[in-house]
Scaffold this active site. Structure first.
Site, PDB file in Angstrom:
ATOM      1  CE  LYS A 176      45.772  15.768 -86.372  1.00 19.02           C
ATOM      2  NZ  LYS A 176      46.008  17.245 -86.375  1.00 19.02           N
ATOM      3  CD  GLU A 251      39.662  26.514 -98.603  1.00 22.59           C
ATOM      4  OE1 GLU A 251      40.657  27.189 -98.950  1.00 22.59           O
ATOM      5  OE2 GLU A 251      39.175  26.555 -97.471  1.00 22.59           O
ATOM      6  CD  GLU A 383      47.937  31.891 -98.862  1.00 23.38           C
ATOM      7  OE1 GLU A 383      46.734  32.113 -98.663  1.00 23.38           O
ATOM      8  OE2 GLU A 383      48.386  30.734 -98.970  1.00 23.38           O
TER       9      GLU A 383
END
Length: 480
Positions: A176, A251, A383
């Protein structure tokens, strides 16, 4: 070369399907043009793909490791033969400079090559017995159907880093990709077909992320989820996995510090900072987001970094001379602008850059160096995911370690020092899964990639990368 920009399909059980569904547009962020469409699939398509993978699992897992390696080796060869086409597709759908796209195709293929061989080294064990008449063994078995959910910023490498070990281990796969950059995945699926993978072994679904992921998480035939993306989504997947105790590899987000001590080679540190920070316009999970420079080299580092950044060319990634492409979309650009506005309002000083690029239709931001930042600024807490290098002055190794670790994330960090003792002691204090020591580009297929704390669970790459797709089965054999 010419890259087709028409309607793409998804592939389930060896059939290209989805032309009866609605479509999602894929837009080139460099100019706002639609470069293709993919089917807007949902729960039904996800369930069909899982059923196909489940049906194919028995025969695929019973092949020898050498036979499975043969398919992967053919896929590796095809990826290298089609490097330019894959790179061009990647660049027009998500903006990455063509030089980087070519590099990513090589990097992505290297995972297929690595795990083709690593699958032959899945070893069991014979354990010394504790009593006469028994033999104790550990057998290794593939975990089952794997769903690989990947982000937009590395549309080839994030898939192959997951599907390579899964297929080598004997698992079947449902891919996906992100709706922002699914076209590269479609081309990879075409190459899987050319490589001769049996029907159902590799499947591709495109469309609504929430609907497809929801169906995958609810389907008890899926035994493994491997996901790269934000920590927020990772936490949702952890909660959704609880009812079936699904096997997860995650991750997740990063907020990488880059530390430059006063005995560092400043030129090398600048080179490493540019390589880490401005690759893919700063849109990588391991790029340097917080730069800490010791006071003795602070001014020299900022001056040299600014000159290096000013030399970077911004523009459409299809231009061979471009170094920094667009951000993925307007939301990404708005986030970078907010971070910069906050920093400047709190006393940071822009050394170079600091503004969106307003001439043209794309979503570009100037490569930026901003100094005199501190931990009160959002750019040092979140971030940024853009081409902004914030630089903070530090006075000691201890301060460097304290500030570097002051984050819930622990994916990657960078340290520049010529002193082995200082570097060793500092790195031992850092809570990060990946550390580049005098190296701004530490990734490679043969090493473990993953993070600590809220940056994820498990490792991808290296010999550890295949472990995530294997179950250990202990067998006690009575011999009397």
């Amino acid at each position: 070369m010419t890259v087709k920009t028409d309607n793409y399909l998804m592939c389930i059980n060896g059939e290209w399907v989805g032309d009866e569904l609605g479509t999602l547009n894929v837009t080139n962020p460099a100019n706002g043009e639609i470069v293709g469409t993919v089917p807007n699939g949902g729960e039904k398509e996800a369930d069909l793909a899982v059923a196909a993978a489940h049906d194919a699992f028995a025969s695929w897992s019973e092949l020898t490791a050498h036979d499975r390696a043969g398919y992967l080796q053919k896929l590796n060869q095809l990826m290298l033969e089609h490097q330019e086409e894959l790179a061009q597709i990647m660049t027009i759908e998500m903006g990455k400079p063509i030089k980087e796209s070519r590099g990513e195709v090589n990097y992505a293929a290297s995972f297929i090559e690595w795990f083709a061989e690593e699958g032959k080294r899945i070893y069991g064990e014979t354990i010394p017995t504790h009593k006469d008449g028994k033999r104790l063994q550990v057998w290794k078995k593939p975990v089952g159907v794997v769903a690989a959910i990947t982000p937009w910023n590395f549309p080839a490498a994030m898939l192959t880093r997951k599907m390579g070990p899964a297929l080598a281990a004997g698992c079947t796969v449902v891919m996906k990709p992100s709706g922002e950059s699914p076209l590269t995945a479609v081309k990879l699926m075409e190459l899987c077909e050319k490589a001769g993978f049996p029907k159902g072994v590799v499947n591709l679904v495109t469309g609504s992320s929430s609907k497809i992921a929801g169906a995958i998480m609810a389907n008890d035939k899926v035994r493994k989820i491997t996901f790269t993306g934000s920590t927020e989504v990772g936490k949702v997947l952890i909660r959704q996995s609880a009812d079936q105790v699904k096997n997860l590899s995650l991750e997740l987000g990063g907020h990488a510090p880059l530390v430059v001590l006063d005995d560092a080679d400043v030129d090398l540190a600048v080179k490493g900072a540019v390589a880490s920070k401005f690759r893919n316009a700063g849109q990588t999970c391991i790029c340097a987001n917080r730069i800490y420079v010791q006071e003795g080299v602070y001014d020299a580092f900022n001056d040299k970094l600014a000159k290096a950044v000013e030399a970077l060319k911004v523009g459409d990634g299809t231009d061979e001379t471009v170094d920094v492409g667009p951000l993925i979309n307007q939301d990404g650009l708005d986030k970078v602008s907010r971070h910069m506005q906050d920093a400047v309002s709190k006393g940071a000083n822009v050394v170079t850059g600091g503004e969106p690029v307003t001439d043209g239709k794309g979503v570009f931001y100037q490569p930026t160096v901003v100094k005199d930042v501190d931990e009160s600024m959002v750019v040092m807490q979140e971030e940024t995911f853009g081409p902004v290098a914030p630089v903070q002055k530090i006075t000691s190794d201890e301060e460097a370690a304290k500030l570097a670790n002051d984050t819930p994330y622990g994916l990657a960090a960078y340290v520049f020092t010529e002193n082995v003792a200082r570097g060793t002691k500092l790195i031992e204090k850092l809570d990060f899964g990946i550390v580049g020591w005098n190296d701004g580009a530490p990734s490679a297929p043969q090493v473990p990639f993953g993070g600590m704390k809220e940056s994820g669970i498990g490792r991808e790459g290296g010999h550890e990368g295949i472990d995530a797709f294997i179950e250990s089965q202990y067998v006690s054999i009575g011999m009397e």
